[in-house]
Motif scaffolding. Structure first.
Motif, PDB file in Angstrom:
ATOM      1  N   SER A   1      11.718   1.163  -7.176  1.00  0.00           N
ATOM      2  CA  SER A   1      11.838   0.780  -8.591  1.00  0.00           C
ATOM      3  C   SER A   1      12.598   1.885  -9.296  1.00  0.00           C
ATOM      4  O   SER A   1      12.831   2.966  -8.729  1.00  0.00           O
ATOM      5  CB  SER A   1      10.472   0.574  -9.242  1.00  0.00           C
TER       6      SER A   1
ATOM      7  N   GLY B   1       7.992   2.644 -13.644  1.00  0.00           N
ATOM      8  CA  GLY B   1       6.683   2.256 -13.129  1.00  0.00           C
ATOM      9  C   GLY B   1       5.803   3.444 -12.800  1.00  0.00           C
ATOM     10  O   GLY B   1       6.286   4.550 -12.571  1.00  0.00           O
TER      11      GLY B   1
ATOM     12  N   GLU C   1       2.909   2.990 -10.502  1.00  0.00           N
ATOM     13  CA  GLU C   1       2.096   2.774  -9.305  1.00  0.00           C
ATOM     14  C   GLU C   1       2.421   3.837  -8.248  1.00  0.00           C
ATOM     15  O   GLU C   1       3.487   4.472  -8.301  1.00  0.00           O
ATOM     16  CB  GLU C   1       2.352   1.381  -8.733  1.00  0.00           C
TER      17      GLU C   1
ATOM     18  N   ASP D   1       5.854   3.304  -6.822  1.00  0.00           N
ATOM     19  CA  ASP D   1       7.009   3.188  -7.704  1.00  0.00           C
ATOM     20  C   ASP D   1       7.873   4.441  -7.645  1.00  0.00           C
ATOM     21  O   ASP D   1       7.404   5.538  -7.316  1.00  0.00           O
ATOM     22  CB  ASP D   1       6.560   2.945  -9.150  1.00  0.00           C
TER      23      ASP D   1
ATOM     24  N   SER E   1       6.210  -6.825  -7.573  1.00  0.00           N
ATOM     25  CA  SER E   1       5.865  -7.379  -8.877  1.00  0.00           C
ATOM     26  C   SER E   1       4.348  -7.506  -9.026  1.00  0.00           C
ATOM     27  O   SER E   1       3.587  -7.291  -8.075  1.00  0.00           O
ATOM     28  CB  SER E   1       6.516  -8.746  -9.052  1.00  0.00           C
ATOM     29  N   GLU E   2       3.922  -7.901 -10.209  1.00  0.00           N
ATOM     30  CA  GLU E   2       2.493  -8.036 -10.469  1.00  0.00           C
ATOM     31  C   GLU E   2       1.848  -9.105  -9.596  1.00  0.00           C
ATOM     32  O   GLU E   2       0.658  -9.007  -9.263  1.00  0.00           O
ATOM     33  CB  GLU E   2       2.262  -8.367 -11.948  1.00  0.00           C
ATOM     34  N   ASP E   3       2.613 -10.131  -9.214  1.00  0.00           N
ATOM     35  CA  ASP E   3       2.025 -11.178  -8.384  1.00  0.00           C
ATOM     36  C   ASP E   3       2.105 -10.853  -6.894  1.00  0.00           C
ATOM     37  O   ASP E   3       1.795 -11.691  -6.042  1.00  0.00           O
ATOM     38  CB  ASP E   3       2.669 -12.536  -8.678  1.00  0.00           C
TER      39      ASP E   3
ATOM     40  N   ARG F   1      11.967  -6.299 -15.788  1.00  0.00           N
ATOM     41  CA  ARG F   1      10.694  -6.374 -15.051  1.00  0.00           C
ATOM     42  C   ARG F   1      10.886  -5.943 -13.604  1.00  0.00           C
ATOM     43  O   ARG F   1      10.071  -5.197 -13.049  1.00  0.00           O
ATOM     44  CB  ARG F   1      10.156  -7.803 -15.112  1.00  0.00           C
TER      45      ARG F   1
ATOM     46  N   LYS G   1      11.442  -2.354 -13.485  1.00  0.00           N
ATOM     47  CA  LYS G   1      10.315  -1.672 -14.129  1.00  0.00           C
ATOM     48  C   LYS G   1      10.802  -0.676 -15.181  1.00  0.00           C
ATOM     49  O   LYS G   1      10.324   0.461 -15.278  1.00  0.00           O
ATOM     50  CB  LYS G   1       9.406  -1.004 -13.090  1.00  0.00           C
TER      51      LYS G   1
ATOM     52  N   PRO H   1      -2.031 -10.564  -3.930  1.00  0.00           N
ATOM     53  CA  PRO H   1      -1.398  -9.377  -4.503  1.00  0.00           C
ATOM     54  C   PRO H   1      -2.083  -8.086  -4.099  1.00  0.00           C
ATOM     55  O   PRO H   1      -1.419  -7.061  -3.883  1.00  0.00           O
ATOM     56  CB  PRO H   1      -1.497  -9.627  -6.006  1.00  0.00           C
ATOM     57  N   GLU H   2      -3.436  -8.133  -3.976  1.00  0.00           N
ATOM     58  CA  GLU H   2      -4.167  -6.920  -3.609  1.00  0.00           C
ATOM     59  C   GLU H   2      -3.746  -6.417  -2.225  1.00  0.00           C
ATOM     60  O   GLU H   2      -3.641  -5.204  -1.994  1.00  0.00           O
ATOM     61  CB  GLU H   2      -5.683  -7.185  -3.633  1.00  0.00           C
TER      62      GLU H   2
ATOM     63  N   ARG I   1      -0.164  -4.886  -2.495  1.00  0.00           N
ATOM     64  CA  ARG I   1      -0.187  -3.590  -3.172  1.00  0.00           C
ATOM     65  C   ARG I   1      -0.767  -2.516  -2.246  1.00  0.00           C
ATOM     66  O   ARG I   1      -0.292  -1.371  -2.225  1.00  0.00           O
ATOM     67  CB  ARG I   1      -1.003  -3.680  -4.466  1.00  0.00           C
TER      68      ARG I   1
END
Length: 612
Positions: A92, A95, A97, A100, A240-242, A292, A295, A410-411, A414
Motif C-alpha cells: 500500500s 495505512g 495495518e 501496510d 481491502s477491508e473485505d 481506497r 490507502k 477477511p479475518e 488479514r
C-alpha cells in the motif's frame, strides 16, 4: 471495394496516406520523409494524446529512433537513466495495518541494475522512459519539420475506396465541417482500429475484451510513500477491508523531476467487463476507489488531470494487408500493457513497412515486397499478444504466494498478510516462497530475447546460408545474437578512425543497404559500389579489418558474424540480415545482385515487375 471503378477527382494527392497520429503513425510519417517519400497524415483528434499512456521504449525502438535522429531528444526529455532500473511491488502507499506500507518485492527491470551488462551487450542504446503525452508532440515536431503542412490534426477519415491505380479517401475537416478527397497510392492504418479495419472488414482474432482498464493521470506528491527512486513502475497490491487483494499501478511520469519526486503520475487499475464497477463508473467514484486501494488519506492532495477507460483484449488482425491498405500498431494487434510491448511493436511495424513502401514507390523493388510486411510482422504480433496476456495473469497469480485466498473470511486473509511480514521463522519461509513467485515475473521485466529476438527467415524474403537457426530461449529472457539471414544485425562496437561505432551505426543514411565484409572483402566492396551505381540501390559497404576500414578491437564482431575474412553480410535498411556468405565466392557481384533481388522481390537482373 470495386477495383474497376474510375477514381473521382481528388483535392490532394500523396504517395502514402497515414490514418492516425499516435506513435505508430507519427513514426511512419517521419521515416517516410527520411526516405524521400511524401505522405499525408490525418488524425481525428485536435492534438496528440493528452494521456501519458505507454512510456517504456525498448532498445530496439531506440535504435530505430536513433537512425532517424530523434533518440537524443527522447533521452533528453525522458527520465534519466538512474530513475529507470526497477519494478517494485508494495502492499500500500498508506495505512496502519502491520502489512501496510511494505515492500513485497523489488526486481531489476528493463535493462536496469544487474540487467545492464546483458542489455549493453545487445545494443548501443538503452531503454527510454517518456509517456506518450510528451513523446507524441516530440515525434510530431520532427515529422512536421520534415514534411511541413502534411500532418492534419482534427481531420477524420470517413470513407475509403480502392481501384486498380490507388485509393481515394474522404477526409472530414472537423474544424470547419468540410470534406475533401485524398488520392494516394497506399494507406497506412495507424488509427488503433477505429476506422480503417472496419471499412475493410478485417476481423480481430483472439481473446475479446476481458477486462476494463482505467487510467488516472494525476498531479501529486507521492514521495513520502515511494521507497525507491529508480522504479519505472510501482505496483500496489493492498488488502481491502473485505479481505480481497486490490491492485493499482503507480507510475512516475515526470516530466521535470523523476522517480519518487515526479510531479505527475499514472494510476492504473482494472475491473471485469460488464461489472457495475467497470466502465460505467463516474469519475468521483473512480477517484474514491483508487484512494481506497492505495490507502491514501482523504486530505492527501491529488489533482486529477484526466481519466480514461479502455477495453483490454488480446487480439491480432486476421490480415495486416488489404490491397493497398496496411495495418500497424493497435490497428493490427491489441493487448494489455504488461511487458511494455504495445507502442514498441507499433513503432517497429511502421519501420518495417516504411522502407518497403519507399522502395516499391521508387520502382526499386517488386510490388510483392509489400507482402513481406504481413509475413514478417504478424507472427511477431501474435507472439507479443500471447506474452502480454500470459504476463498479465502471471502478475496477478503472484498473490498465491501470500496465502490470501479469494472468497475466504477477511479475518483469515488479514492473518495471512500479517504472518507474511512477521519476524519469525514462519514469516521468513513465507517471504522466501513469495520471492519464488515473484521471480517468474522476469518474463515481463527482463525479456530481452522477446524484445529483440525476432527472426524473419520463415517469411521467405531473405536468403538462406544453410546454417542452423540458434535455439531461442522459451522464456524470451536471453538474446542469442546471430548474423544468420532473417536475424537482426548483431550489435558490436567497432573502431573507425577516431570514432567508436556500433554495427548499427554503419549505415550511411536511411534507406541504405549495408554490406559488412571481412578483411579480405575488397571484391565485395567493389561489387557493392558498381551494383549501387548500376541498379540505383544505395549500399553502404565496409570491410572490417581491411586498410581504412573499421577495426574489431575486441573480437566481438568476428565472433558474432559467422563468416571468415573473405565472407560478408548484407543488411536491409531496417537492420535485418538479408544474406550472409560464409566465405568468398568467385563472382561476388553476381552473388550480391541475386541477394538484392531476393531482398527486394525483383526479377533476376534487378528489374522490378510492375504487375501486382
Amino acid at each position: 471495394m470495386n477495383s474497376s471503378r474510375r477514381p473521382t477527382p481528388a483535392d490532394r494527392h500523396t504517395p502514402v496516406l497515414i490514418v492516425g497520429g499516435g506513435g505508430s503513425g507519427l513514426t511512419a510519417s517521419l521515416v517516410l520523409s527520411d526516405l524521400g517519400i511524401g505522405s499525408l497524415l490525418v488524425e481525428r483528434h485536435p492534438s496528440t494524446s493528452v494521456q501519458p499512456k505507454a512510456h517504456i521504449l525498448n532498445a530496439r525502438t531506440m535504435e530505430i529512433f536513433a537512425h532517424h535522429k530523434v533518440a537524443d531528444d527522447i533521452y533528453r526529455e525522458g527520465a534519466p537513466q538512474e530513475n529507470c532500473g526497477a519494478m517494485v511491488w508494495l502492499s500500500s502507499l498508506g495505512g496502519d495495518e502491520p502489512y501496510d506500507r511494505k515492500v513485497l518485492h523489488r526486481a531489476d527491470a528493463y535493462g536496469g541494475g544487474a540487467l545492464a551488462g546483458r542489455y549493453a551487450q545487445a545494443s548501443a542504446y538503452r531503454h527510454a522512459n517518456l509517456g506518450q503525452r510528451w513523446l507524441e508532440p516530440l515525434l510530431r515536431r520532427h515529422a512536421e519539420e520534415r514534411a511541413p503542412g502534411s500532418l492534419l490534426f482534427h481531420h477524420e477519415l470517413t470513407d475509403l475506396t480502392e481501384d486498380d491505380d490507388g485509393v481515394t479517401a474522404t477526409v472530414l475537416d472537423r474544424t470547419c465541417g468540410r470534406s475533401f478527397q485524398v488520392r494516394a497510392a497506399y494507406v497506412i492504418a495507424a488509427d488503433g482500429g477505429k476506422t480503417v479495419g472496419r471499412l475493410r472488414s478485417i476481423p480481430m482474432l483472439g481473446t475479446p475484451t476481458f477486462m476494463e482498464w482505467i487510467n488516472l493521470h494525476v498531479r501529486a506528491d507521492f514521495s513520502p510513500f515511494i521507497p525507491y527512486d529508480d522504479a519505472v513502475v510501482n505496483r500496489v497490491s493492498s488488502l481491502s477491508e473485505d479481505g480481497t487483494l486490490e491492485h493499482c499501478g503507480v507510475v512516475p511520469m515526470g516530466p521535470r523531476n523523476w522517480g519518487r519526486f515526479s510531479e505527475e503520475w499514472t494510476l492504473m487499475f482494472s475491473r471485469p467487463p460488464g461489472d457495475r464497477d467497470a466502465a460505467g463508473l463516474d469519475d468521483e467514484t473512480i477517484v474514491k476507489m483508487v484512494r481506497r486501494t492505495l490507502k491514501l488519506s482523504d486530505d492527501h492532495a491529488m489533482e486529477v488531470q484526466s481519466i480514461s477507460r479502455w477495453p483490454v483484449e488480446g487480439t491480432v488482425a486476421e490480415r495486416f494487408r488489404s490491397g493497398r491498405v496496411f495495418l500497424v500498431g493497435d490497428a493490427a494487434h491489441r493487448h494489455p500493457p504488461s511487458g511494455a510491448l504495445g507502442l514498441n511493436t507499433g513503432v517497429q511495424d511502421a519501420h518495417n513497412l516504411a522502407w518497403k513502401l519507399a522502395y516499391v514507390i521508387d520502382g526499386l523493388a517488386g510490388p510483392c515486397l509489400l507482402d513481406s510486411y504481413e509475413a514478417e510482422r504478424r507472427p511477431v504480433a501474435q507472439r507479443v499478444v500471447e506474452r502480454a496476456l500470459f504476463s498479465l495473469f502471471n502478475q496477478i497469480a503472484f498473490t498465491s504466494g501470500t496465502a490470501v485466498v479469494p472468497g475466504a473470511r477477511p479475518e483469515w486473509n488479514r492473518a495471512q498478510m500479517t504472518a507474511l511480514f512477521s519476524d519469525t521463522p514462519d514469516g521468513e519461509t513465507r517471504r522466501a516462497v513469495l520471492r519464488e513467485y515473484f521471480d517468474t515475473n522476469r518474463i515481463t521485466t527482463a525479456h530481452l530475447g522477446l524484445e529483440m529476438g525476432y527472426d524473419y527467415a520463415d517469411a521467405g524474403f531473405v536468403g538462406d546460408d544453410r546454417t542452423a537457426r540458434p535455439q531461442p530461449d522459451p522464456l524470451g529472457l536471453t538474446l542469442v545474437q546471430s548474423a544468420r539471414p532473417g536475424s537482426r544485425l548483431p550489435h558490436s562496437w567497432l573502431r573507425h578512425g577516431q570514432q567508436r561505432l556500433s554495427t548499427h551505426q554503419l549505415q550511411a543514411a536511411a534507406g541504405s543497404f549495408l554490406l559488412v565484409a571481412g578483411a579480405g572483402g575488397a571484391a565485395w566492396l567493389s561489387a557493392a559500389r558498381k551494383l549501387s551505381e548500376a541498379r540505383g540501390v544505395p549500399v553502404t559497404a565496409h570491410a572490417v579489418g581491411a586498410d581504412g576500414g573499421p577495426v574489431d578491437a575486441d573480437g566481438t564482431w568476428t565472433r558474432l558474424r559467422g563468416h571468415d575474412e573473405d565472407g560478408a553480410v548484407l543488411v536491409r535498411p531496417d537492420g535485418y540480415v538479408a544474406m550472409r556468405w560464409l566465405s568468398g565466392c568467385a563472382q561476388p557481384a553476381d552473388a550480391l545482385d541475386a541477394a538484392l533481388d531476393a531482398a527486394l522481390a525483383r526479377e533476376p537482373g534487378g528489374s522490378a515487375p510492375t504487375d501486382e
